[in-house]
Design an enzyme around this catalytic site. Structure first.
Site, PDB file in Angstrom:
ATOM      1  N   ASP A   8      -7.627 -11.459   3.359  1.00 52.69           N
ATOM      2  CA  ASP A   8      -8.478 -10.575   2.567  1.00 52.69           C
ATOM      3  C   ASP A   8      -8.454 -11.077   1.118  1.00 52.69           C
ATOM      4  OD1 ASP A   8     -10.182  -8.505   1.987  1.00 52.69           O
ATOM      5  OD2 ASP A   8      -8.822  -6.913   2.618  1.00 52.69           O
ATOM      6  N   GLU A  10      -8.658  -8.733  -2.056  1.00 48.24           N
ATOM      7  CA  GLU A  10      -8.178  -7.862  -3.128  1.00 48.24           C
ATOM      8  C   GLU A  10      -6.705  -8.084  -3.459  1.00 48.24           C
ATOM      9  OE1 GLU A  10     -11.822  -5.864  -1.486  1.00 48.24           O
ATOM     10  OE2 GLU A  10     -10.048  -6.792  -0.607  1.00 48.24           O
ATOM     11  N   HIS A  60     -12.776 -10.837   4.127  1.00 46.20           N
ATOM     12  CA  HIS A  60     -13.238 -10.043   2.985  1.00 46.20           C
ATOM     13  C   HIS A  60     -14.749  -9.962   2.926  1.00 46.20           C
ATOM     14  CE1 HIS A  60     -13.582  -8.340  -1.004  1.00 46.20           C
ATOM     15  NE2 HIS A  60     -14.379  -9.334  -1.342  1.00 46.20           N
ATOM     16  N   HIS A 104      -4.295  -5.334   0.656  1.00 45.43           N
ATOM     17  CA  HIS A 104      -4.228  -4.271  -0.338  1.00 45.43           C
ATOM     18  C   HIS A 104      -3.809  -2.971   0.331  1.00 45.43           C
ATOM     19  CE1 HIS A 104      -7.932  -2.775   1.465  1.00 45.43           C
ATOM     20  NE2 HIS A 104      -8.345  -4.047   1.456  1.00 45.43           N
ATOM     21  N   HIS A 115      -8.460   0.601  -0.840  1.00 45.39           N
ATOM     22  CA  HIS A 115      -9.596   1.164  -0.113  1.00 45.39           C
ATOM     23  C   HIS A 115      -9.367   0.935   1.379  1.00 45.39           C
ATOM     24  CE1 HIS A 115     -10.663  -3.111  -0.247  1.00 45.39           C
ATOM     25  NE2 HIS A 115     -11.433  -2.875   0.815  1.00 45.39           N
ATOM     26  N   GLU A 133      -6.431  -0.537   6.579  1.00 44.49           N
ATOM     27  CA  GLU A 133      -6.816  -1.787   7.229  1.00 44.49           C
ATOM     28  C   GLU A 133      -5.590  -2.506   7.796  1.00 44.49           C
ATOM     29  OE1 GLU A 133      -8.991  -4.180   4.450  1.00 44.49           O
ATOM     30  OE2 GLU A 133     -10.349  -2.539   3.932  1.00 44.49           O
TER      31      GLU A 133
END
Length: 274
Positions: A8, A10, A60, A104, A115, A133
Site C-alpha cells: 500500500d 499511505e 494502492h 496504515h 482509513h 484493511e
C-alpha cells in the site's frame, strides 16, 4: 519458499499527507519512487534469505503506482485495476508467507491517513470484531493457510498488526503526529531496517500462525452517511440495519465477505451530496 507482498502507499516512509498518494497531486511522482524503492528493499532481502519466488501486488488506489521498470528484476508484479481480490489479488495456498508493506491504521483511529478502503467507510466488522484493511487482508491470507510474517507502515499500523497477529515482525518507518503529519526516518534508513526485519521475519516464520477467519462470517460495513449505506445495500443479500448507516452481509466464507466488501464500498463511493 514463495513469498507474497502486498504494498500500500499511505504507510510508506516519509509520506505525510494526501498530496503524496493522490495521482493528481504534485508530490505523487516522488512518492511512487519511494514506494518502489521500499518494495525493492523487501524483495532483495527476501531473495537473499531463502525465497525463490516473490510476487508483489500493488495495492494502492488504482493499483498501478509501483514503477515496474525499476522493480527488482526477479520479482513478479500484479498491477492495475480492477482486481477481483484487490489488495490480496494472486494470494493462494501455494505461498509460504505474506508481508504487508506501506500499510496504515484503520478508519476512525489515530494514524497517518488512516482509513478503510475508501472515504465512505467508518468501520468494518467481522462478527462484531472491528477490523481494517490489514485485518481483512490477514484473514484472507489465513483462509489460504498463509501467515502474515511482516507488517511495515506507520506506528499505528504496526500496533494494530501486533494486537492482531501474535509474533508478527513489524517495522514502524514513521511516527504519527496527526493524521497528516509525521516524524519520519529517511528512506535509506528505512531500507536498512526493512532488510533486517525481512531476515528476522523469515527466520521467525514458524512462530507465526495464519490468522484463521471465522466460518460463515457476518460482515458489517458502517458508512459515513445514510446515502452511502443506501447505495451499498443495493447489493443482493445485504441488509440495511434500520436507523443506522450499517449494512450487513452473511457470507459463506471470508473470501465471499471480502468480495462483498469491495462491491459495497464501490457502490457507496458513487454517492454524491447533490
Amino acid at each position: 519458499m514463495k513469498l507474497y507482498i502486498s504494498v500500500d502507499m499511505e504507510g510508506i516512509t516519509g509520506l505525510p499527507d494526501y498530496t503524496f498518494v493522490d495521482r493528481h497531486m504534485h508530490n505523487y511522482e516522488r512518492a511512487r519512487k519511494i514506494m518502489t524503492d521500499e518494495t525493492n528493499y523487501v524483495v532483495e532481502s527476501a531473495f537473499k534469505h531463502g525465497c525463490r519466488e516473490v510476487l508483489v501486488n500493488d495495492s494502492h488506489s488504482q493499483m498501478n503506482n509501483i514503477l515496474v521498470d525499476e522493480l527488482h528484476p526477479e520479482a513478479s508484479l500484479i498491477t492495475g485495476n480492477a482486481k477481483p481480490f484487490s489488495m490480496v489479488q494472486g494470494l493462494d495456498d501455494t505461498y509460504n508467507g505474506a508481508m504487508f508493506v506501506g500499510y496504515h491504521a484503520r478508519a476512525g483511529h489515530s494514524g497517518v491517513m488512516s482509513h478503510a478502503i475508501n472515504h465512505t467507510v467508518r468501520n468494518f466488522y467481522i462478527n462484531d470484531h472491528e477490523i481494517g484493511e490489514l485485518g481483512f487482508n490477514a484473514y484472507v491470507a489465513g483462509y489460504y493457510d498463509v501467515p502474515v510474517l511482516l507488517v511495515a507502515g506507520d506506528d499505528q499500523a504496526t500496533k494494530e498488526a501486533e494486537a492482531l497477529i501474535p509474533n508478527v515482525t513489524t517495522v514502524a518507518v514513521k511516527e504519527t503526529i496527526s493524521r497528516s503529519a509525521v516524524k519520519t526516518i529517511t528512506p535509506k534508513k528505512a531500507g536498512v531496517r526493512l532488510q533486517e526485519s525481512v531476515q528476522q521475519a523469515l527466520a521467525n516464520r514458524h512462530q507465526v500462525s495464519p490468522l484463521s477467519p471465522p466460518e460463515k462470517p457476518l460482515l458489517k460495513a458502517e458508512f459515513n452517511n445514510y446515502g452511502q449505506a443506501e447505495r451499498a445495500s443495493l447489493m443482493p443479500g445485504t441488509i440495511l440495519i434500520p436507523e443506522t448507516t450499517t449494512v450487513s452481509f452473511q457470507a459463506n466464507d471470508i473470501v465471499e465477505a471480502y468480495q462483498a466488501m469491495l462491491v459495497m464500498t464501490q457502490l457507496a463511493s458513487q454517492t454524491t451530496f447533490s
